[in-house]
Design a protein around this motif. Structure first.
Motif, PDB file in Angstrom:
ATOM      1  N   ARG A   1      -4.174  36.736  28.741  1.00  0.00           N
ATOM      2  CA  ARG A   1      -3.763  35.614  27.904  1.00  0.00           C
ATOM      3  C   ARG A   1      -2.718  36.103  26.908  1.00  0.00           C
ATOM      4  O   ARG A   1      -2.857  37.176  26.310  1.00  0.00           O
ATOM      5  CB  ARG A   1      -4.955  35.040  27.146  1.00  0.00           C
ATOM      6  CG  ARG A   1      -6.044  34.452  28.012  1.00  0.00           C
ATOM      7  CD  ARG A   1      -5.567  33.271  28.840  1.00  0.00           C
ATOM      8  NE  ARG A   1      -4.936  32.247  28.014  1.00  0.00           N
ATOM      9  CZ  ARG A   1      -4.353  31.147  28.519  1.00  0.00           C
ATOM     10  NH1 ARG A   1      -4.305  30.963  29.831  1.00  0.00           N
ATOM     11  NH2 ARG A   1      -3.814  30.260  27.722  1.00  0.00           N
ATOM     12  N   MET A   2      -1.666  35.315  26.746  1.00  0.00           N
ATOM     13  CA  MET A   2      -0.557  35.723  25.886  1.00  0.00           C
ATOM     14  C   MET A   2      -0.009  34.531  25.125  1.00  0.00           C
ATOM     15  O   MET A   2      -0.173  33.374  25.523  1.00  0.00           O
ATOM     16  CB  MET A   2       0.541  36.377  26.724  1.00  0.00           C
ATOM     17  CG  MET A   2       1.181  35.450  27.736  1.00  0.00           C
ATOM     18  SD  MET A   2       2.266  36.322  28.917  1.00  0.00           S
ATOM     19  CE  MET A   2       1.072  37.135  29.977  1.00  0.00           C
ATOM     20  N   ARG A   3       0.662  34.843  24.019  1.00  0.00           N
ATOM     21  CA  ARG A   3       1.377  33.817  23.258  1.00  0.00           C
ATOM     22  C   ARG A   3       2.854  34.170  23.255  1.00  0.00           C
ATOM     23  O   ARG A   3       3.237  35.302  22.940  1.00  0.00           O
ATOM     24  CB  ARG A   3       0.870  33.720  21.820  1.00  0.00           C
ATOM     25  CG  ARG A   3       1.657  32.671  20.990  1.00  0.00           C
ATOM     26  CD  ARG A   3       1.251  32.661  19.531  1.00  0.00           C
ATOM     27  NE  ARG A   3      -0.113  32.172  19.370  1.00  0.00           N
ATOM     28  CZ  ARG A   3      -1.121  32.912  18.956  1.00  0.00           C
ATOM     29  NH1 ARG A   3      -0.922  34.210  18.684  1.00  0.00           N
ATOM     30  NH2 ARG A   3      -2.331  32.406  18.809  1.00  0.00           N
ATOM     31  N   ILE A   4       3.687  33.198  23.623  1.00  0.00           N
ATOM     32  CA  ILE A   4       5.140  33.374  23.626  1.00  0.00           C
ATOM     33  C   ILE A   4       5.696  32.673  22.399  1.00  0.00           C
ATOM     34  O   ILE A   4       5.516  31.458  22.232  1.00  0.00           O
ATOM     35  CB  ILE A   4       5.763  32.770  24.906  1.00  0.00           C
ATOM     36  CG1 ILE A   4       5.078  33.334  26.148  1.00  0.00           C
ATOM     37  CG2 ILE A   4       7.264  33.029  24.941  1.00  0.00           C
ATOM     38  CD1 ILE A   4       5.335  32.514  27.399  1.00  0.00           C
TER      39      ILE A   4
ATOM     40  N   ALA B   1      10.485  30.774  30.979  1.00  0.00           N
ATOM     41  CA  ALA B   1       9.522  29.849  31.578  1.00  0.00           C
ATOM     42  C   ALA B   1       8.140  30.472  31.484  1.00  0.00           C
ATOM     43  O   ALA B   1       7.998  31.709  31.434  1.00  0.00           O
ATOM     44  CB  ALA B   1       9.873  29.547  33.029  1.00  0.00           C
ATOM     45  N   ALA B   2       7.118  29.634  31.458  1.00  0.00           N
ATOM     46  CA  ALA B   2       5.746  30.116  31.310  1.00  0.00           C
ATOM     47  C   ALA B   2       4.836  29.414  32.313  1.00  0.00           C
ATOM     48  O   ALA B   2       5.005  28.226  32.605  1.00  0.00           O
ATOM     49  CB  ALA B   2       5.252  29.863  29.887  1.00  0.00           C
ATOM     50  N   LEU B   3       3.898  30.181  32.836  1.00  0.00           N
ATOM     51  CA  LEU B   3       2.797  29.634  33.638  1.00  0.00           C
ATOM     52  C   LEU B   3       1.587  29.612  32.723  1.00  0.00           C
ATOM     53  O   LEU B   3       1.089  30.661  32.318  1.00  0.00           O
ATOM     54  CB  LEU B   3       2.544  30.509  34.867  1.00  0.00           C
ATOM     55  CG  LEU B   3       1.331  30.156  35.728  1.00  0.00           C
ATOM     56  CD1 LEU B   3       1.516  28.796  36.397  1.00  0.00           C
ATOM     57  CD2 LEU B   3       1.102  31.230  36.794  1.00  0.00           C
ATOM     58  N   ASP B   4       1.096  28.391  32.375  1.00  0.00           N
ATOM     59  CA  ASP B   4       0.018  28.331  31.388  1.00  0.00           C
ATOM     60  C   ASP B   4      -1.348  28.616  32.003  1.00  0.00           C
ATOM     61  O   ASP B   4      -2.138  29.368  31.453  1.00  0.00           O
ATOM     62  CB  ASP B   4       0.027  26.999  30.641  1.00  0.00           C
ATOM     63  CG  ASP B   4      -0.046  25.783  31.550  1.00  0.00           C
ATOM     64  OD1 ASP B   4      -0.329  25.945  32.746  1.00  0.00           O
ATOM     65  OD2 ASP B   4       0.165  24.666  31.043  1.00  0.00           O
TER      66      ASP B   4
ATOM     67  N   ARG C   1       9.271  27.731  18.346  1.00  0.00           N
ATOM     68  CA  ARG C   1       8.347  27.176  19.340  1.00  0.00           C
ATOM     69  C   ARG C   1       7.398  28.248  19.847  1.00  0.00           C
ATOM     70  O   ARG C   1       7.764  29.416  19.953  1.00  0.00           O
ATOM     71  CB  ARG C   1       9.130  26.583  20.516  1.00  0.00           C
ATOM     72  CG  ARG C   1       9.870  25.298  20.189  1.00  0.00           C
ATOM     73  CD  ARG C   1      10.665  24.816  21.393  1.00  0.00           C
ATOM     74  NE  ARG C   1      11.728  25.749  21.731  1.00  0.00           N
ATOM     75  CZ  ARG C   1      12.134  26.013  22.971  1.00  0.00           C
ATOM     76  NH1 ARG C   1      11.537  25.428  23.994  1.00  0.00           N
ATOM     77  NH2 ARG C   1      13.115  26.869  23.174  1.00  0.00           N
ATOM     78  N   GLN C   2       6.182  27.824  20.194  1.00  0.00           N
ATOM     79  CA  GLN C   2       5.192  28.744  20.722  1.00  0.00           C
ATOM     80  C   GLN C   2       4.525  28.137  21.956  1.00  0.00           C
ATOM     81  O   GLN C   2       4.425  26.917  22.087  1.00  0.00           O
ATOM     82  CB  GLN C   2       4.133  29.083  19.670  1.00  0.00           C
ATOM     83  CG  GLN C   2       4.682  29.853  18.489  1.00  0.00           C
ATOM     84  CD  GLN C   2       3.580  30.379  17.586  1.00  0.00           C
ATOM     85  OE1 GLN C   2       2.400  30.198  17.834  1.00  0.00           O
ATOM     86  NE2 GLN C   2       3.974  31.067  16.508  1.00  0.00           N
ATOM     87  N   GLN C   3       4.093  29.020  22.854  1.00  0.00           N
ATOM     88  CA  GLN C   3       3.445  28.574  24.091  1.00  0.00           C
ATOM     89  C   GLN C   3       2.431  29.626  24.520  1.00  0.00           C
ATOM     90  O   GLN C   3       2.746  30.820  24.586  1.00  0.00           O
ATOM     91  CB  GLN C   3       4.492  28.388  25.205  1.00  0.00           C
ATOM     92  CG  GLN C   3       3.920  28.066  26.559  1.00  0.00           C
ATOM     93  CD  GLN C   3       3.359  26.663  26.635  1.00  0.00           C
ATOM     94  OE1 GLN C   3       3.927  25.735  26.035  1.00  0.00           O
ATOM     95  NE2 GLN C   3       2.279  26.496  27.370  1.00  0.00           N
ATOM     96  N   GLU C   4       1.213  29.196  24.798  1.00  0.00           N
ATOM     97  CA  GLU C   4       0.217  30.093  25.370  1.00  0.00           C
ATOM     98  C   GLU C   4       0.345  30.077  26.885  1.00  0.00           C
ATOM     99  O   GLU C   4       0.660  29.035  27.479  1.00  0.00           O
ATOM    100  CB  GLU C   4      -1.196  29.694  24.938  1.00  0.00           C
ATOM    101  CG  GLU C   4      -1.437  29.910  23.455  1.00  0.00           C
ATOM    102  CD  GLU C   4      -2.900  29.737  23.075  1.00  0.00           C
ATOM    103  OE1 GLU C   4      -3.752  29.626  23.991  1.00  0.00           O
ATOM    104  OE2 GLU C   4      -3.191  29.715  21.864  1.00  0.00           O
TER     105      GLU C   4
END
Length: 328
Positions: free
Chosen positions: A202-205, A250-253, A211-214
């Motif tokens: 698990r990571m936080r961008i 890009a992120a895969l949540d 802006r933030q995205q887990e």
């Protein structure tokens, strides 16, 4: 391509010699997927018809970077990396910020940066391309990315793709023999065990604009495409470009078993827009930098340009505009 055809094609590519030959250092990775001693000698011989060539074989990880730094200091007109994307990455790390341009010849299994620059994917055609450019040596300035200080030319990944790279690099013979199919097999196996049935990282961008995205995987692209599956381009980030001054993220949540087929199908369409419309993919757009941190205390796997760098709790991804000069 047979050896006979390679001999004939490279021999025919020897053109009329110019008045002054430019000094070229050719860095050869003798362990690259498609590089052999015989092909190395043929390519070097062909290049000698238009360039003053010095050829050096790499001997260990990081060797190409050291060689390139020395070449820039010694005033070579151009450095040519003949190998896979790992060789190109090391060469870029040695030439970044210098006036010495980088040329590339395909010798690996994917040759992503080579194809992104528009260099032919066949080594004979790529050699002929370099011979035609000998007189003018046109240079294009491109951006680089940085991951914890290490430059990358086309992509960096934190999460699944880094774990796939780690596993594939541990079996170079299978990688050479089966190419993209081995990558796909490893990806499916790791995805099933670690990301569907196991406990994914698990990571936080955190992007530069706040802006933030887990997520469970973060992709940063400096160029398009992200990679290739054989001849098919795989695109993830829609805003990636070599001269934008930014990185595309890009992120895969998270993802469930029933969503895997639809994501795989979108990846193979070659459309980043199609991928970004998947419900588990978040297109974070372009940014100058981002920080990726572990949320559960476990170090995060990191890869750049298909080279596994290890695990760390914090990854800083940063754009470096106009950092590399390329012959293209």
């Amino acid at each position: 391509m047979t050896s006979t055809r390679q001999d004939a094609a490279i021999s025919l590519s020897v053109l009329e010699r110019p008045t002054r030959k430019r000094r070229m250092l050719v860095i050869v990775n003798p362990f690259a997927t498609t590089v052999s001693a015989r092909l190395r000698n043929l390519v070097v011989h062909a290049l000698e018809s238009r360039y003053d060539v010095t050829a050096v074989d790499t001997e260990a990880q990081g060797h190409a970077t050291a060689i390139c730094r020395d070449a820039a200091a010694e005033g070579y007109d151009v450095v040519c990396a003949f190998g896979g994307d790992g060789t190109v990455n090391e060469a870029a790390n040695g030439l970044a910020g210098t006036s010495t341009p980088l040329a590339v010849l395909p010798g690996g299994s994917a040759n992503v940066f080579c194809r992104s620059l528009g260099v032919p994917g066949d080594v004979v055609d790529a050699t002929e391309h370099l011979l035609r450019l000998a007189d003018t040596l046109p240079v294009r300035t491109v951006d680089l990315g940085q991951a914890n200080g290490r430059y990358f030319v086309f992509t960096a990944g934190v999460g699944l793709d880094a774990e796939v790279t780690e596993r594939v690099d541990a079996h170079p013979r299978w990688k050479a023999r089966f190419g993209p199919w081995y990558y796909a097999t490893v990806a499916v196996d790791l995805f099933t065990r670690r990301y569907l049935l196991g406990r994914p990282p698990r990571m936080r961008i955190a992007l530069a604009d706040g802006r933030q995205q887990e997520a469970i995987t973060c992709i940063a692209q400096n160029s398009d495409p992200y990679t290739f599956f054989a001849r098919r381009p795989v695109r993830v980030c829609a805003d990636a470009a070599l001269d934008s001054g930014t990185l595309a993220f890009a992120a895969l949540d998270r993802i469930g078993p029933l969503e895997v087929p639809s994501l795989a199908a979108r990846l193979l369409t070659g459309s980043a827009r199609a991928v970004s419309r998947h419900r588990r993919i978040t297109d974070l757009g372009a940014a100058t930098c981002a920080v990726v941190e572990s949320l559960d205390g476990r170090p995060l796997p990191l890869q750049v340009d298909g080279d596994y760098l290890g695990r760390c709790e914090r990854v800083e991804l940063r754009a470096q505009p106009a950092a590399l000069r390329c012959v293209a």
